[in-house]
Write a protein that holds these residues in place. Structure first.
Motif, short mmCIF file in Angstrom:
data_model
loop_
_atom_site.label_atom_id
_atom_site.label_comp_id
_atom_site.label_asym_id
_atom_site.label_seq_id
_atom_site.Cartn_x
_atom_site.Cartn_y
_atom_site.Cartn_z
N SER A 30 0.76 -1.38 -0.04
CA SER A 30 0.15 -0.33 0.25
C SER A 30 0.61 0.97 0.30
CB SER A 30 -1.08 -0.03 0.94
OG SER A 30 0.55 0.13 2.71
N ALA A 31 0.25 2.44 -0.95
CA ALA A 31 1.54 3.53 -0.92
C ALA A 31 1.59 4.35 0.47
CB ALA A 31 0.54 4.75 -1.47
N ALA A 32 0.66 4.02 1.64
CA ALA A 32 0.63 4.37 2.68
C ALA A 32 2.43 3.73 3.38
CB ALA A 32 -0.84 4.20 3.99
N LYS A 33 2.45 2.86 3.38
CA LYS A 33 3.21 1.49 3.72
C LYS A 33 4.77 1.72 2.85
CE LYS A 33 0.55 -1.50 6.55
NZ LYS A 33 -0.50 -2.88 6.25
N ALA A 34 4.96 2.09 1.98
CA ALA A 34 5.39 2.12 1.23
C ALA A 34 7.17 2.96 1.30
CB ALA A 34 5.04 2.33 -0.29
N LYS A 35 7.80 3.12 0.78
CA LYS A 35 9.12 3.36 1.27
C LYS A 35 9.28 4.91 0.33
CE LYS A 35 10.94 0.31 4.82
NZ LYS A 35 12.44 -0.43 5.98
N ILE A 36 9.72 5.25 0.36
CA ILE A 36 10.65 6.26 -0.84
C ILE A 36 11.75 5.77 -1.39
CG2 ILE A 36 11.28 8.18 -0.76
CD1 ILE A 36 8.95 9.58 -1.32
N ALA A 37 11.67 5.69 -2.76
CA ALA A 37 12.72 5.06 -2.82
C ALA A 37 14.47 5.87 -2.61
CB ALA A 37 13.33 4.97 -4.53
N PRO A 38 15.64 5.15 -3.03
CA PRO A 38 16.75 5.81 -2.07
C PRO A 38 17.42 6.21 -3.14
CG PRO A 38 17.27 3.61 -2.23
CD PRO A 38 15.46 3.62 -2.34
N HIS A 39 18.18 7.11 -3.19
CA HIS A 39 19.03 7.98 -4.33
C HIS A 39 17.98 8.85 -5.63
CE1 HIS A 39 22.56 6.91 -1.53
NE2 HIS A 39 22.24 6.16 -1.78
N GLN A 40 17.14 9.46 -5.59
CA GLN A 40 16.11 9.86 -6.19
C GLN A 40 17.23 11.33 -6.97
OE1 GLN A 40 12.11 10.08 -6.06
NE2 GLN A 40 11.82 8.68 -4.78
N ALA A 41 17.93 11.69 -6.63
CA ALA A 41 18.30 12.65 -6.73
C ALA A 41 19.85 12.36 -7.51
CB ALA A 41 18.65 13.86 -5.51
N MET A 42 20.30 11.45 -7.42
CA MET A 42 21.55 10.91 -7.93
C MET A 42 21.45 10.40 -9.57
SD MET A 42 23.97 7.95 -7.15
CE MET A 42 24.41 8.93 -5.30
N TYR A 43 22.63 11.11 -9.84
CA TYR A 43 22.51 11.54 -11.32
C TYR A 43 24.00 10.17 -12.13
CZ TYR A 43 19.83 15.74 -11.53
OH TYR A 43 18.63 16.66 -11.04
N LEU A 44 23.03 9.19 -12.69
CA LEU A 44 24.67 8.90 -13.70
C LEU A 44 23.91 8.74 -15.09
CD1 LEU A 44 22.87 4.89 -11.37
CD2 LEU A 44 25.01 6.88 -11.58
N PRO A 45 24.98 8.95 -15.98
CA PRO A 45 24.70 8.51 -17.04
C PRO A 45 23.91 7.46 -17.40
CG PRO A 45 26.85 8.30 -16.51
CD PRO A 45 26.55 8.46 -15.26
N GLU A 46 23.14 8.51 -18.67
CA GLU A 46 22.68 7.20 -19.39
C GLU A 46 22.99 6.86 -20.80
OE1 GLU A 46 18.00 7.88 -21.61
OE2 GLU A 46 18.61 9.06 -21.66
N TYR A 47 23.12 5.83 -21.32
CA TYR A 47 23.57 5.20 -21.87
C TYR A 47 23.28 5.28 -23.87
CZ TYR A 47 23.61 1.40 -25.96
OH TYR A 47 23.51 0.80 -27.30
N LEU A 55 16.51 9.14 -11.03
CA LEU A 55 14.79 8.19 -10.58
C LEU A 55 14.31 9.95 -10.29
CD1 LEU A 55 16.25 5.53 -8.92
CD2 LEU A 55 15.47 5.70 -11.22
N ALA A 56 14.74 10.64 -9.61
CA ALA A 56 13.37 11.98 -9.67
C ALA A 56 12.94 12.76 -11.40
CB ALA A 56 14.19 12.93 -8.73
N MET A 57 13.87 12.64 -12.02
CA MET A 57 12.97 13.00 -13.28
C MET A 57 12.17 12.00 -13.40
SD MET A 57 17.13 13.83 -14.97
CE MET A 57 16.67 14.93 -15.87
N GLY A 58 11.91 11.15 -13.06
CA GLY A 58 11.00 10.03 -13.53
C GLY A 58 9.26 10.78 -12.80
N LYS A 59 9.93 11.40 -11.47
CA LYS A 59 8.60 11.88 -10.91
C LYS A 59 7.24 11.95 -11.65
CE LYS A 59 7.52 13.18 -6.19
NZ LYS A 59 7.56 13.60 -4.76
N GLY A 60 6.18 11.50 -11.32
CA GLY A 60 4.58 11.47 -11.67
C GLY A 60 4.57 10.61 -12.64
N GLN A 61 5.78 10.36 -13.10
CA GLN A 61 5.15 8.70 -14.01
C GLN A 61 5.57 7.15 -13.06
OE1 GLN A 61 8.52 9.07 -16.73
NE2 GLN A 61 6.76 9.48 -18.13
N VAL A 62 5.18 5.92 -13.28
CA VAL A 62 5.39 4.99 -12.22
C VAL A 62 6.82 4.10 -13.40
CG1 VAL A 62 4.83 1.98 -12.76
CG2 VAL A 62 2.78 4.06 -12.54
N LEU A 63 7.64 4.10 -12.74
CA LEU A 63 8.81 3.52 -12.92
C LEU A 63 9.24 1.68 -12.95
CD1 LEU A 63 11.33 6.15 -11.67
CD2 LEU A 63 10.36 6.46 -13.59
N LEU A 64 10.29 1.64 -13.58
CA LEU A 64 10.07 0.10 -12.82
C LEU A 64 11.37 0.83 -13.25
CD1 LEU A 64 9.73 -2.51 -12.89
CD2 LEU A 64 9.84 -2.48 -15.28
#
Length: 178
Positions: A30-47, A55-64
């Protein structure tokens, strides 16, 4: 823990998990019991673009978010599925981000040339993210809701569970954001 020890531990756990059943949550946390994903502000190079992505750039979307390595056998099966599922649900707000953990980027590049992913691939050659996410095998995937909370996790990739994987994704896509 030294990087080599981390990779040895991951490899050992992968061997165990590869032969055990999938650990995908049959129901979303449940959303109430779920934890925030770590390191959302960390930037990594994209292939694909070599841009720095977080990961924060995906906020508002469902991320896998899928952690993988070039030596991972199940990753060879999961990549075509992730390309298909990204295309199928992109318009509804799904974004797949695969995070590569190979220390040698050339090995990952060979894999990517073969599988031509239709989703974002980031490189974490220094293994900055897996420990805080709790990665215990390859691949390990985290389903993150539109508010940045981890709602489901699965280790390994099993074709027999594809319907379950997709069901969890569609359930999150159907949830209305705050």
């Amino acid at each position: 823990m030294i990087k080599h020890q981390k990779h040895a531990l991951i490899a050992a756990l992968f061997s165990y998990l590869f032969f055990s059943s999938s650990l995908w949550a049959s129901e979303l946390i449940s959303a109430a019991k779920a934890k925030i994903a770590p390191h959302q502000a960390m930037y990594l190079p994209e292939y694909q673009t070599n841009k720095q992505i977080s990961l924060a750039m995906g906020k508002g979307q469902v991320l896998l978010v899928d952690f993988w390595a070039s030596w991972c056998g199940p990753c060879r099966e999961s990549f075509p599925w992730m390309t298909n599922i990204q295309a199928k649900y992109k318009a509804q707000g799904l974004k797949i981000i695969a995070i590569n953990l190979d220390q040698e980027k050339d090995q990952a590049m060979d894999f990517l040339k073969e599988f031509k992913p239709g989703f974002s691939v980031l490189f974490d050659t220094d293994a900055q993210l897996p420990e805080d996410f709790g990665v215990i095998g390859m691949p390990t995937s985290f389903l993150i809701d539109r508010q940045g909370k981890i709602r489901a996790t699965h280790v390994g990739f099993h074709e027999k569970n594809i319907a379950d994987y997709e069901s969890a994704i569609t359930e999150l896509l159907a949830e209305k954001g705050e």
